[in-house]
Design an enzyme around this catalytic site. Structure first.
Site, mmCIF file in Angstrom:
data_model
loop_
_atom_site.group_PDB
_atom_site.id
_atom_site.type_symbol
_atom_site.label_atom_id
_atom_site.label_comp_id
_atom_site.label_asym_id
_atom_site.label_seq_id
_atom_site.Cartn_x
_atom_site.Cartn_y
_atom_site.Cartn_z
ATOM 1 N N GLU A 79 1.865 -3.799 7.524
ATOM 2 C CA GLU A 79 2.979 -3.338 8.343
ATOM 3 C C GLU A 79 2.982 -4.020 9.707
ATOM 4 O OE1 GLU A 79 6.374 -0.932 8.712
ATOM 5 O OE2 GLU A 79 5.062 -1.122 6.995
ATOM 6 N N THR A 121 10.262 -0.807 5.651
ATOM 7 C CA THR A 121 9.055 -0.933 4.845
ATOM 8 C C THR A 121 9.362 -0.857 3.355
ATOM 9 O OG1 THR A 121 7.713 0.049 6.590
ATOM 10 C CG2 THR A 121 6.792 0.102 4.374
#
Length: 198
Positions: A79, A121
């Site tokens: 991430e 995401t």
């Protein structure tokens, strides 16, 4: 989650505040219907063109196809990691030593661009696993969670591999409790209690 975008994706409070409770429901109904109506069917000519493209591609020898047959495949989604950090150093110290070692033993694709939209995401996960663009508005994780997916994990499983999709955060975040089992033969998402201890 605290950003404006997070509150719009995960909560309808913003719309309820603007339109009232009934108005927010109407807004959601209209948005859902517009999405369903806006999906046009392909014409016969377009379908034929797509079929011809794939037939021609299937005849062409793909460079390196099958090169890694039998090897392990590991996809790590980090991430907010930017590509320039891979191989970079600060005062002679590697920023990403583990990833640098992995890159030296792997096929590395450095010219990847961000195609995520509101799903952020989950859009990245969808694009990597399905080789498709995510939705322009909303998140596949919520708006298309009931779809039947044919992912790279399915192709690998058909070729005799065992696949695993794992994430250390809460099962409900980006609807992973639903999507991860649909994208791999085995899925693991942590529970909320174990996620807090990380």
């Amino acid at each position: 989650m605290r950003s404006g975008l997070g509150s719009r994706v995960f909560s309808e409070q913003h719309n309820a505040g603007r339109f009232g409770v009934l108005g927010a429901h109407w807004f959601d109904v209209v948005r859902t219907l517009a999405g369903a109506i806006g999906q046009r069917s392909l014409s016969a000519a377009e379908r034929a063109e797509i079929a011809a493209f794939f037939a021609e591609r299937d005849q062409a020898a793909l460079p390196g196809f099958g090169l890694a047959r039998g090897a392990n495949l590991l996809v790590i989604q980090a991430e907010a990691l930017q590509g320039w950090t891979i191989g970079a150093t600060v005062a002679g110290q590697e920023i990403t030593p583990f990833l640098n070692r992995l890159r030296a033993r792997a096929l590395y694709y450095g010219a990847v661009v961000d195609i995520t939209a509101q799903g952020m995401t989950s859009d990245a996960e969808y694009a990597i696993l399905n080789s498709q663009y995510p939705l322009g508005q909303g998140a596949v994780a919520f708006l298309r969670a009931g779809n039947r997916f044919e992912t790279v994990a399915h192709a690998l499983k058909a070729a005799g591999y065992a696949t695993l999709s794992a994430h250390p955060f809460k099962r409900g975040f980006w609807n992973r409790a639903t999507l991860h089992p649909a994208t791999a033969s085995t899925a693991r998402c942590s529970t909320a209690s174990s996620a807090r201890g990380r």
